[in-house]
Scaffold this motif. Sequence first.
Motif, PDB file in Angstrom:
ATOM      1  N   MET A  71     -21.814  33.519 -36.486  1.00 23.11           N
ATOM      2  CA  MET A  71     -21.598  34.775 -35.765  1.00 23.11           C
ATOM      3  C   MET A  71     -21.676  34.567 -34.258  1.00 23.11           C
ATOM      4  O   MET A  71     -20.849  35.106 -33.500  1.00 23.11           O
ATOM      5  N   LEU A  72     -22.668  33.790 -33.818  1.00 23.60           N
ATOM      6  CA  LEU A  72     -22.826  33.526 -32.385  1.00 23.60           C
ATOM      7  C   LEU A  72     -21.620  32.772 -31.839  1.00 23.60           C
ATOM      8  O   LEU A  72     -21.132  33.067 -30.738  1.00 23.60           O
ATOM      9  N   THR A  73     -21.106  31.822 -32.619  1.00 27.13           N
ATOM     10  CA  THR A  73     -19.914  31.079 -32.204  1.00 27.13           C
ATOM     11  C   THR A  73     -18.708  32.004 -32.059  1.00 27.13           C
ATOM     12  O   THR A  73     -17.955  31.919 -31.087  1.00 27.13           O
ATOM     13  N   LEU A  74     -18.542  32.903 -32.998  1.00 38.11           N
ATOM     14  CA  LEU A  74     -17.410  33.835 -32.964  1.00 38.11           C
ATOM     15  C   LEU A  74     -17.524  34.804 -31.802  1.00 38.11           C
ATOM     16  O   LEU A  74     -16.519  35.142 -31.160  1.00 38.11           O
TER      17      LEU A  74
ATOM     18  N   ILE B  33      -8.222  29.677 -35.844  1.00 37.26           N
ATOM     19  CA  ILE B  33      -9.406  29.184 -36.557  1.00 37.26           C
ATOM     20  C   ILE B  33     -10.508  30.222 -36.736  1.00 37.26           C
ATOM     21  O   ILE B  33     -11.369  30.050 -37.613  1.00 37.26           O
ATOM     22  N   SER B  34     -10.505  31.296 -35.936  1.00 37.21           N
ATOM     23  CA  SER B  34     -11.591  32.284 -36.041  1.00 37.21           C
ATOM     24  C   SER B  34     -11.732  32.876 -37.445  1.00 37.21           C
ATOM     25  O   SER B  34     -12.853  32.983 -37.961  1.00 37.21           O
ATOM     26  N   PRO B  35     -10.625  33.278 -38.109  1.00 36.01           N
ATOM     27  CA  PRO B  35     -10.792  33.824 -39.465  1.00 36.01           C
ATOM     28  C   PRO B  35     -11.422  32.816 -40.432  1.00 36.01           C
ATOM     29  O   PRO B  35     -12.207  33.207 -41.312  1.00 36.01           O
ATOM     30  N   TYR B  36     -11.089  31.542 -40.264  1.00 36.92           N
ATOM     31  CA  TYR B  36     -11.636  30.526 -41.164  1.00 36.92           C
ATOM     32  C   TYR B  36     -13.120  30.266 -40.877  1.00 36.92           C
ATOM     33  O   TYR B  36     -13.904  30.017 -41.798  1.00 36.92           O
ATOM     34  N   ILE B  37     -13.482  30.320 -39.603  1.00 38.58           N
ATOM     35  CA  ILE B  37     -14.904  30.176 -39.270  1.00 38.58           C
ATOM     36  C   ILE B  37     -15.696  31.342 -39.854  1.00 38.58           C
ATOM     37  O   ILE B  37     -16.778  31.161 -40.428  1.00 38.58           O
ATOM     38  N   GLY B  38     -15.142  32.559 -39.701  1.00 39.86           N
ATOM     39  CA  GLY B  38     -15.804  33.715 -40.284  1.00 39.86           C
ATOM     40  C   GLY B  38     -15.877  33.634 -41.800  1.00 39.86           C
ATOM     41  O   GLY B  38     -16.890  34.000 -42.413  1.00 39.86           O
ATOM     42  N   LEU B  39     -14.802  33.144 -42.418  1.00 41.71           N
ATOM     43  CA  LEU B  39     -14.785  33.001 -43.878  1.00 41.71           C
ATOM     44  C   LEU B  39     -15.820  31.988 -44.337  1.00 41.71           C
ATOM     45  O   LEU B  39     -16.468  32.173 -45.382  1.00 41.71           O
ATOM     46  N   PHE B  40     -15.991  30.919 -43.564  1.00 43.32           N
ATOM     47  CA  PHE B  40     -17.022  29.931 -43.898  1.00 43.32           C
ATOM     48  C   PHE B  40     -18.401  30.577 -43.907  1.00 43.32           C
ATOM     49  O   PHE B  40     -19.212  30.351 -44.823  1.00 43.32           O
ATOM     50  N   GLY B  41     -18.664  31.394 -42.870  1.00 37.83           N
ATOM     51  CA  GLY B  41     -19.955  32.086 -42.826  1.00 37.83           C
ATOM     52  C   GLY B  41     -20.127  33.032 -43.993  1.00 37.83           C
ATOM     53  O   GLY B  41     -21.222  33.148 -44.570  1.00 37.83           O
ATOM     54  N   THR B  42     -19.052  33.710 -44.393  1.00 38.82           N
ATOM     55  CA  THR B  42     -19.114  34.630 -45.528  1.00 38.82           C
ATOM     56  C   THR B  42     -19.386  33.888 -46.836  1.00 38.82           C
ATOM     57  O   THR B  42     -20.237  34.295 -47.640  1.00 38.82           O
ATOM     58  N   VAL B  43     -18.658  32.808 -47.045  1.00 40.57           N
ATOM     59  CA  VAL B  43     -18.846  32.021 -48.274  1.00 40.57           C
ATOM     60  C   VAL B  43     -20.272  31.484 -48.358  1.00 40.57           C
ATOM     61  O   VAL B  43     -20.918  31.541 -49.412  1.00 40.57           O
ATOM     62  N   TRP B  44     -20.762  30.984 -47.233  1.00 33.81           N
ATOM     63  CA  TRP B  44     -22.122  30.440 -47.222  1.00 33.81           C
ATOM     64  C   TRP B  44     -23.149  31.539 -47.495  1.00 33.81           C
ATOM     65  O   TRP B  44     -24.103  31.348 -48.263  1.00 33.81           O
TER      66      TRP B  44
END
Length: 234
Positions: free
Chosen positions: A22-25, A137-148
């Motif tokens: 979240m902080l990265t985004l 890449i932002s949607p994929y970074i957010g998706l990674f956080g969601t999956v985790w």
Amino acid sequence: MESGLNFIDLILEASVLVQLVMLTLVGMSIASWAIIFQRRAVIAEAQSDARKFEQQFWSGMDLGKLYNEITARSGSSKGLEALFVAGFKEFARHKKNNTGSANMILDGTHRSMRVALSREVEKLESSLSFLATVGSISPYIGLFGTVWGIMTAFIALGNVKQATLQMVAPGIAEALIATAMGLFAAIPAVMAYNRFAKHVEKLEVNYANFMEEFANILHRQAATLVEAKSNVSA
């Protein structure tokens, strides 16, 4: 009646990795908006400068006088002025040395203006690649956080004999916030990139058209000079 799910609390209670995502985004979003405002001002200024210079150039003003006015100013020229200065400087050098045919002079001025054109377009495109990267890449970074986050929530449920929706909802909700943040960072970046890329393309076409028109003017002047030189020699 409160729902029990507070946006800020969900962020604070998320796992460390999800918080880092979240902080990265958030950082990427802030950087994107800073670039959007900066590029908007630069491109708007370039468009305004191009219109003003074209009006001055086609007003019938003596090109030598125009060149002297531009070079006398403090700071480097930019946009159409940079192309004009590069072309006229090369033309004046050939004229002073009295060397080459009209085609040779034209080739030299064309090369100088092409280099100037590449530099000006590069300046206009500066930082646009960052917007494209954020949008990609932002949607994929957010998706990674969601999956985790969802994975962590379901692992925690493994230690519970009887799972309820009330138990799993906070974990899933805090995980989905990461995806929302990813979209929040990506959508403005993509829209701005497409808009700016279109404006830069139009400016590049405008610059290229001016370069060809100016080259034709210099070619006619060079042909006249070469012809006059031939008559004097004869």
